[in-house]
Design a protein around this motif. Structure first.
Motif, short mmCIF file in Angstrom:
data_model
loop_
_atom_site.label_atom_id
_atom_site.label_comp_id
_atom_site.label_asym_id
_atom_site.label_seq_id
_atom_site.Cartn_x
_atom_site.Cartn_y
_atom_site.Cartn_z
N UNK A 179 28.50 50.83 27.90
CA UNK A 179 28.86 51.04 29.29
C UNK A 179 28.51 49.84 30.15
N UNK A 180 27.32 49.31 29.98
CA UNK A 180 26.90 48.15 30.78
C UNK A 180 27.73 46.91 30.45
N UNK A 181 28.02 46.71 29.17
CA UNK A 181 28.84 45.56 28.78
C UNK A 181 30.25 45.66 29.37
N UNK A 182 30.81 46.87 29.34
CA UNK A 182 32.16 47.06 29.87
C UNK A 182 32.22 46.75 31.35
N UNK A 183 31.25 47.24 32.10
CA UNK A 183 31.27 46.98 33.54
C UNK A 183 30.96 45.53 33.88
N UNK A 184 30.13 44.87 33.06
CA UNK A 184 29.92 43.43 33.23
C UNK A 184 31.20 42.66 32.94
N UNK A 185 31.95 43.11 31.92
CA UNK A 185 33.23 42.48 31.59
C UNK A 185 34.19 42.59 32.77
N UNK A 186 34.24 43.76 33.41
CA UNK A 186 35.13 43.94 34.56
C UNK A 186 34.73 43.00 35.69
N UNK A 187 33.45 42.84 35.92
CA UNK A 187 32.99 41.96 36.99
C UNK A 187 33.36 40.50 36.69
N UNK A 188 33.25 40.12 35.40
CA UNK A 188 33.52 38.72 35.05
C UNK A 188 34.99 38.39 34.99
N UNK A 189 35.83 39.36 34.59
CA UNK A 189 37.26 39.06 34.40
C UNK A 189 38.12 39.47 35.60
N UNK A 190 37.80 40.60 36.21
CA UNK A 190 38.62 41.12 37.31
C UNK A 190 37.91 41.06 38.65
N UNK A 191 36.70 40.48 38.67
CA UNK A 191 35.93 40.30 39.91
C UNK A 191 35.73 41.62 40.65
#
Length: 431
Positions: A171-183
């Motif tokens: 869950x944490x990795x997925x939301x970090x991915x969203x922040x890094x790729x889709x801002x």
């Protein structure tokens, strides 16, 4: 249908958000039409459906002071779910059922939400992993007009979560991915506890493509880009040990969704400008005049400026290497080119003109410069600690470090230094 007086929790919530957002557009609650429609998507849940809906109904009758509806969205179940749903409809007058011929949580929410007459729409998972005490604070800002979308968050400060380390990590990795790729700025995309104003849903849902688990993320990203106000509620959440979600296939589908959404945002495939206009939000360009919104154009211009800056950096480094040494030449060369790089990207990549904010942009650009200095100086220090390198090895080390620093510099410039600061737009009935 009669209800008890408003609960203290909801009254406090309404008073709080009204204070935060004076003059906002509240939803009319003096009506017999349901104010809230809670959708419970289910697939083969004949065992859990009855206890879930009865518990939810009892809690809403106790704590929700307005007319409500609970809609069971049966996603083509093949067991006895449909029969249980019909029993609940006969037993509880506020419960209805909608049968779908195909599976998919996103498909169910899309169909039921667009067909509902309630001004506030919500959904929750059938396992009721989220404590229902969070429902009043989830709904209150939508009723008062303070927010457009509300989400339960297991990652926000104040949330209390009981789940295994594997699910927590994913869950944490997925939301970090969203922040890094889709801002993105919201903290938890996939918690099964969300609500939205119906007028907003009717604008957004026609543009949401996914029919499965990625539906939530796509809806939130689209809403955020359209300038909607997203309210987060920290929740108490206990993992369902009998959850039937296939983590691997869901994760792969989410990654494909992120890639698709990223391409659409980069190429202008999403009608963000039209959505902002339809929803009464300011165009992005008006927040910071001259800032282009297209990622592809920014990348091309940033790359051209980056190549020029790198060549200038290498020339200065070689000219100063003899008199200042490797570290001194790296410091001076990087500082000079960083200042010029920030100014060029401000003007040409991100289209910011005039002197307003120039000092702040250069200051934040120097912080980004510090990151590049740490990477290049660190690479030189590591190189010299292990061997006595020649000039070719030194140049190779600083060029490699600069490439990494360049990627980080673009992300920081786009998502921090030159990120559009969208001003709040008053609602139509605000003075």
């Amino acid at each position: 249908m009669t209800h008890e007086a408003p609960s203290p929790d909801l009254e406090v919530g309404l008073m709080t958000v009204t204070t935060l957002r004076p003059g906002a557009s509240p939803i009319a609650t003096n009506t017999k039409t349901p104010v809230l429609d809670v959708v419970v998507p289910v697939y083969n849940e004949e065992v859990d459906l009855g206890p879930c809906v009865r518990r939810l109904h009892a809690e809403m009758a106790r704590s929700f002071p307005y007319p409500f509806r609970i809609t069971i969205a049966d996603n083509a179940s093949t067991d006895g779910t449909a029969a249980v749903a019909r029993e609940l409809v006969e037993e509880l007058p506020e419960v209805v059922v909608v049968h779908l011929e195909q599976k998919g949580r996103g498909r169910a929410l899309h169909q039921v939400w667009l067909g509902s007459d309630a001004p506030v729409l919500a959904y929750m998972d059938v396992d009721l992993s989220t404590d229902l005490a969070a429902l009043p604070p989830l709904i209150a800002p939508l009723i008062s007009g303070h927010s457009d979308i509300a989400i339960g968050s297991r990652l926000a400060r104040g949330a209390r979560v009981v789940r295994g380390p594997k699910r927590e990590f994913i869950s944490r990795c997925y939301n970090l991915l969203l922040r890094g790729t889709l801002a993105t700025r919201f903290s938890d995309a996939q918690c099964g506890f969300k609500a939205i104003r119906a007028d907003v849903a009717k604008r957004l849902l026609p543009h949401v493509v996914d029919t499965g688990w990625f539906f939530d993320t796509e809806l939130l990203v689209l809403g955020e880009r359209a300038g909607l106000r997203i309210h987060e509620v920290p929740v108490d959440w206990v993992d369902d040990p009998d959850s039937r979600v296939d983590i691997v296939s869901t994760a792969m589908a989410d990654l494909r969704g992120v890639a698709r959404l990223g391409r659409a945002l980069a190429t202008g495939g999403l009608p963000i400008a039209e959505l902002r206009q339809a929803l009464g939000r300011a165009p992005l360009e008006s927040a910071t005049p001259g800032v282009p919104t297209g990622l592809l154009r920014q990348l091309v211009r940033f790359a051209a400026i980056g190549v020029t800056s790198t060549l200038a950096y290498l020339l200065l480094f070689l000219l100063l290497r003899g008199g200042l040494g490797a570290q001194g030449a790296n410091l001076v060369s990087l500082l000079v080119t960083a200042i010029a790089n920030t100014a060029a990207n401000r003007r040409f990549t991100f289209g910011v003109r005039g002197r307003d904010g120039a000092g702040r942009h250069q200051f934040e650009g120097l912080i980004v410069f510090g990151l590049g200095l740490a990477l290049t100086s660190g690479s030189l220090a590591l190189l010299h600690s292990s061997t006595d390198p020649g000039q070719v090895a030194e140049v190779a080390a600083v060029v490699g470090a600069n490439l990494i620093a360049t990627v980080l510099r673009f992300l920081l410039l786009r998502n921090w230094v030159f990120r559009p600061r969208t001003a709040a737009i008053p609602l139509e009935n605000e003075s």
